[in-house]
Design an enzyme around this catalytic site. Structure first.
Site, PDB file in Angstrom:
ATOM      1  N   GLU A 162       0.839  -1.189   0.000  1.00 53.07           N
ATOM      2  CA  GLU A 162       0.000   0.000   0.000  1.00 53.07           C
ATOM      3  C   GLU A 162       0.877   1.243   0.000  1.00 53.07           C
ATOM      4  O   GLU A 162       1.755   1.381   0.828  1.00 53.07           O
ATOM      5  CB  GLU A 162      -0.867  -0.029   1.264  1.00 53.07           C
ATOM      6  CG  GLU A 162      -1.948   0.986   1.237  1.00 53.07           C
ATOM      7  CD  GLU A 162      -2.643   1.009  -0.106  1.00 53.07           C
ATOM      8  OE1 GLU A 162      -3.414   0.089  -0.375  1.00 53.07           O
ATOM      9  OE2 GLU A 162      -2.407   1.945  -0.904  1.00 53.07           O
ATOM     10  N   LYS A 221       8.430  -1.458  -1.612  1.00 61.21           N
ATOM     11  CA  LYS A 221       7.710  -0.714  -0.565  1.00 61.21           C
ATOM     12  C   LYS A 221       8.704  -0.139   0.452  1.00 61.21           C
ATOM     13  O   LYS A 221       8.648   1.043   0.792  1.00 61.21           O
ATOM     14  CB  LYS A 221       6.726  -1.660   0.121  1.00 61.21           C
ATOM     15  CG  LYS A 221       6.157  -1.173   1.412  1.00 61.21           C
ATOM     16  CD  LYS A 221       5.063  -0.147   1.216  1.00 61.21           C
ATOM     17  CE  LYS A 221       4.582   0.325   2.575  1.00 61.21           C
ATOM     18  NZ  LYS A 221       3.357   1.039   2.559  1.00 61.21           N
ATOM     19  N   CYS A 277       5.029   3.946   9.209  1.00 59.82           N
ATOM     20  CA  CYS A 277       5.832   3.284   8.173  1.00 59.82           C
ATOM     21  C   CYS A 277       7.311   3.658   8.134  1.00 59.82           C
ATOM     22  O   CYS A 277       8.160   2.775   8.067  1.00 59.82           O
ATOM     23  CB  CYS A 277       5.240   3.566   6.797  1.00 59.82           C
ATOM     24  SG  CYS A 277       3.770   2.600   6.471  1.00 59.82           S
TER      25      CYS A 277
HETATM   26  C1  UDX Z   1       4.091   7.034   4.206  1.00 57.08           C
HETATM   27  C2  UDX Z   1       4.269   6.982   2.678  1.00 57.08           C
HETATM   28  O1  UDX Z   1       4.162   8.309   2.143  1.00 57.08           O
HETATM   29  C3  UDX Z   1       3.227   6.070   2.074  1.00 57.08           C
HETATM   30  O2  UDX Z   1       3.429   5.969   0.671  1.00 57.08           O
HETATM   31  C4  UDX Z   1       3.381   4.712   2.716  1.00 57.08           C
HETATM   32  O3  UDX Z   1       2.504   3.797   2.195  1.00 57.08           O
HETATM   33  C5  UDX Z   1       3.195   4.818   4.223  1.00 57.08           C
HETATM   34  O4  UDX Z   1       4.146   5.736   4.749  1.00 57.08           O
HETATM   35  P1  UDX Z   1       2.451   8.283   5.878  1.00 57.08           P
HETATM   36  O5  UDX Z   1       3.276   7.693   6.972  1.00 57.08           O
HETATM   37  O6  UDX Z   1       0.976   8.166   5.982  1.00 57.08           O
HETATM   38  O7  UDX Z   1       2.839   7.642   4.478  1.00 57.08           O
HETATM   39  O8  UDX Z   1       2.760   9.851   5.785  1.00 57.08           O
HETATM   40  P2  UDX Z   1       3.748  10.785   4.938  1.00 57.08           P
HETATM   41  O9  UDX Z   1       2.929  11.808   4.267  1.00 57.08           O
HETATM   42  O10 UDX Z   1       4.682  10.031   4.093  1.00 57.08           O
HETATM   43  O11 UDX Z   1       4.548  11.529   6.096  1.00 57.08           O
HETATM   44  C6  UDX Z   1       5.422  10.845   6.982  1.00 57.08           C
HETATM   45  C7  UDX Z   1       6.031  11.798   7.987  1.00 57.08           C
HETATM   46  O12 UDX Z   1       6.973  12.673   7.367  1.00 57.08           O
HETATM   47  C8  UDX Z   1       5.016  12.699   8.687  1.00 57.08           C
HETATM   48  O13 UDX Z   1       5.314  12.808  10.043  1.00 57.08           O
HETATM   49  C9  UDX Z   1       5.186  14.020   7.969  1.00 57.08           C
HETATM   50  O14 UDX Z   1       4.781  15.110   8.755  1.00 57.08           O
HETATM   51  C10 UDX Z   1       6.681  14.015   7.697  1.00 57.08           C
HETATM   52  N1  UDX Z   1       7.059  14.881   6.573  1.00 57.08           N
HETATM   53  C11 UDX Z   1       6.614  14.601   5.308  1.00 57.08           C
HETATM   54  C12 UDX Z   1       7.882  15.978   6.786  1.00 57.08           C
HETATM   55  O15 UDX Z   1       8.296  16.238   7.919  1.00 57.08           O
HETATM   56  N2  UDX Z   1       8.237  16.757   5.720  1.00 57.08           N
HETATM   57  C13 UDX Z   1       7.808  16.513   4.448  1.00 57.08           C
HETATM   58  O16 UDX Z   1       8.178  17.267   3.540  1.00 57.08           O
HETATM   59  C14 UDX Z   1       6.963  15.401   4.240  1.00 57.08           C
END
Ligand code: UDX
Ligand code: ADP
Length: 466
Positions: A162, A221, A277
């Site tokens: 996913e 992944k 993740c």
């Molecule tokens: C992630 C992956 O994006 C997704 O494809 C995978 O399936 C699951 O893990 P998710 O954990 O839901 O998704 O959130 P994501 O938007 O990737 O953000 C992860 C973390 O990084 C968050 O805490 C977010 O705030 C942080 N982040 C993200 C930053 O600090 N800066 C950014 O520019 C982007």
């Protein structure tokens, strides 16, 4: 082979939204989501859609349209397995907290339990799809359990990781960049892969459906998440340098993001990444690399985590240093507890570690998050076992109102980038706070000029601390 019945084991952040979208887009398929957690299933079935256990913008409408039509939530796991031709495994795979690989490897006990249950119940051939993030070669472990303990029915194992991100799960599922399906290259494997391709073809263009062997899919992944997390750690490393030199990390990010080879996404400096993740998958990658004796590869990826831990520590250190080296007995307000906006998920949220550090300095913390409930905040802290549950409740208070959370506070720390924070009545918040009133913006979302004009002392991650 045409799929008519799908079962999904695990009604969490991945299983719930994914199955809701499959049900919406495939009205001819009956989709049953099962979970051993009765309260969770009851919440998925609640008439009041604001009670769904997973908060995702747009999810309530999708559930409303498909529920009890071809989307069902149930605790009867055996029945759903028995009826389905295709079974998704979407149970949690947390990092191991014990034994070999403790703190690094994925704990596969829930997956194994599922595999054994599928083996025991199945009387007809099944396609089993791994949805949860799993370390490379898990499919072969599942296959071995199914083949050796089953009733001599045929199982095909597919990997279909996913890629949805929380907070944007619905648009991510409706318009995925790609769908990845890994399967055996045998004729039976190919047939199973095609059956799943057909499900996705109901709404995803064929060119965006990639098929690979199982191991490539599993490793992709982990690789995707490691690359994304690495970008965040890279820009966070730069944020510290910006603070020392007078550069502004947002300006740097914009300048490099316009380079088409780099691109603008995942360059927002923050107090540190969280979520279920990134950390888990990288630790997994590190563990796998080590187990093959690839120590340099392991060290390279581990540094992404080390940088992330450092960013959280440095954020709380800065609060203590700025508040004249003591926060003991001072009230500090946390705006946000979730690991990012638009979700009620708090797993690995930076807020937890920052709170833990400040509580160790005897601060009093008031937390406001628009979607996270109080019990969740306390459960996150209690899990660390740094102090007793009574102490956590004495030192930290969860507020239902942001203004109350800020009242008489010495400093505000922004931990999650919720949009609504920007629109608060900052003049009134300023008036209600102790002076000097500090804001530590761990997400760089507030307007520095406006806040400084009101009178706040404003610190943004990655810019001019001096
Ligand atoms: C992630 C992956 O994006 C997704 O494809 C995978 O399936 C699951 O893990 P998710 O954990 O839901 O998704 O959130 P994501 O938007 O990737 O953000 C992860 C973390 O990084 C968050 O805490 C977010 O705030 C942080 N982040 C993200 C930053 O600090 N800066 C950014 O520019 C982007
Ligand atoms: P994710 O983010 O991967 O979806 P969650 O923790 O939100 O993770 O969801 C996983 C769900 O799987 C939980 O609701 C848990 O109760 C469920 N689960 C775990 N093991 C089993 C099992 N053997 N049978 C049914 N459900 C299970």
């Amino acid at each position: 082979m045409k799929i008519k019945n799908i079962c999904c084991i695990g009604a969490g952040y991945v299983g719930g939204p994914t199955m809701a979208v499959i049900a919406q887009k495939c009205p001819h398929i009956k989709v049953t989501v099962v979970d051993i957690n009765e309260a969770r299933i009851a919440a998925w079935n609640d008439k009041d859609l604001s009670k769904l256990p997973v908060f995702e913008p747009g999810l309530d409408d999708i559930v409303k349209g498909a529920r009890d039509r071809n989307l069902f939530f149930s605790t009867d796991v055996d029945k759903a397995i028995d009826e389905a031709e295709m079974i998704f495994i979407s149970v949690n795979t947390p990092t191991k907290t014990y034994g070999k690989g403790k703190g690094m490897a994925a704990d596969l006990k829930y997956i194994e339990l599922c595999a054994r249950q599928i083996a025991r119940v199945s009387k007809t051939d099944k396609i089993v799809v791994e949805k949860s993030t799993l370390p490379v070669r898990t499919a072969s472990a599942i296959k071995s359990i199914l083949d050796n303990t089953g009733n001599h029915v045929q199982f095909q194992i597919l990997s279909n990781p996913e890629f949805l991100a929380e907070g944007t799960a619905v648009p991510d599922l409706l318009n995925p960049d790609r769908v990845l399906i890994g399967g055996d290259t045998t004729p039976e494997g190919t047939k199973a892969v095609n059956a799943l391709v057909e499900v996705y073809e109901n709404w995803v263009p064929k060119a965006q459906i990639l098929t690979t062997n199982v191991w490539s899919s599993e490793l992709s992944k982990l690789t995707a998440n490691a690359f994304l997390a690495q970008r965040v750690s890279s820009i966070n490393a730069m944020s510290e340098l910006c603070e020392k030199t007078g550069a502004d990390v947002d300006e740097v990010a914009k300048a490099i993001g316009m380079d088409s080879r780099i691109g603008s996404k995942f360059l927002k400096a923050s107090v540190g990444f969280g979520g279920s993740c990134f950390q888990k998958d990288i630790l997994n990658l590190v563990y796998i690399a080590k187990s093959y004796g690839l120590n340099k590869v392991a060290d390279y990826w581990e540094q992404v985590i080390i940088m992330n831990d450092h960013q959280k520590q440095r954020f709380s250190d800065n609060i203590v240093n700025t508040l004249y080296n003591t926060v003991s007995g001072k009230k500090i307000t946390f705006l946000g507890w979730a690991f990012k906006k638009d979700t009620n998920d708090t797993r690995e949220s930076a807020a937890i570690k920052v709170a833990d550090n400040l509580l160790s300095e005897q601060a009093n913390i008031s937390v406001f998050d628009p979607k996270v409930v109080g019990e969740r905040v306390y459960a996150d802290l209690d899990y660390l076992k740094t102090r007793t549950t009574e102490e956590n409740r004495r030192l930290l208070n969860v507020c239902k109102d942001p203004y109350q959370a800020c009242n008489e506070s010495h400093a505000i720390a922004v931990l999650t980038e919720w949009d609504e924070f920007v629109d608060y009545d900052w003049e009134n918040i300023y008036k209600s706070m102790k002076k000097p009133a500090f804001v530590f913006d761990g997400r760089g979302i507030l307007n520095q000029k406006t806040l400084e004009k009101i009178g706040f002392v404003y610190y943004k991650i990655g810019s001019g601390i001096d």
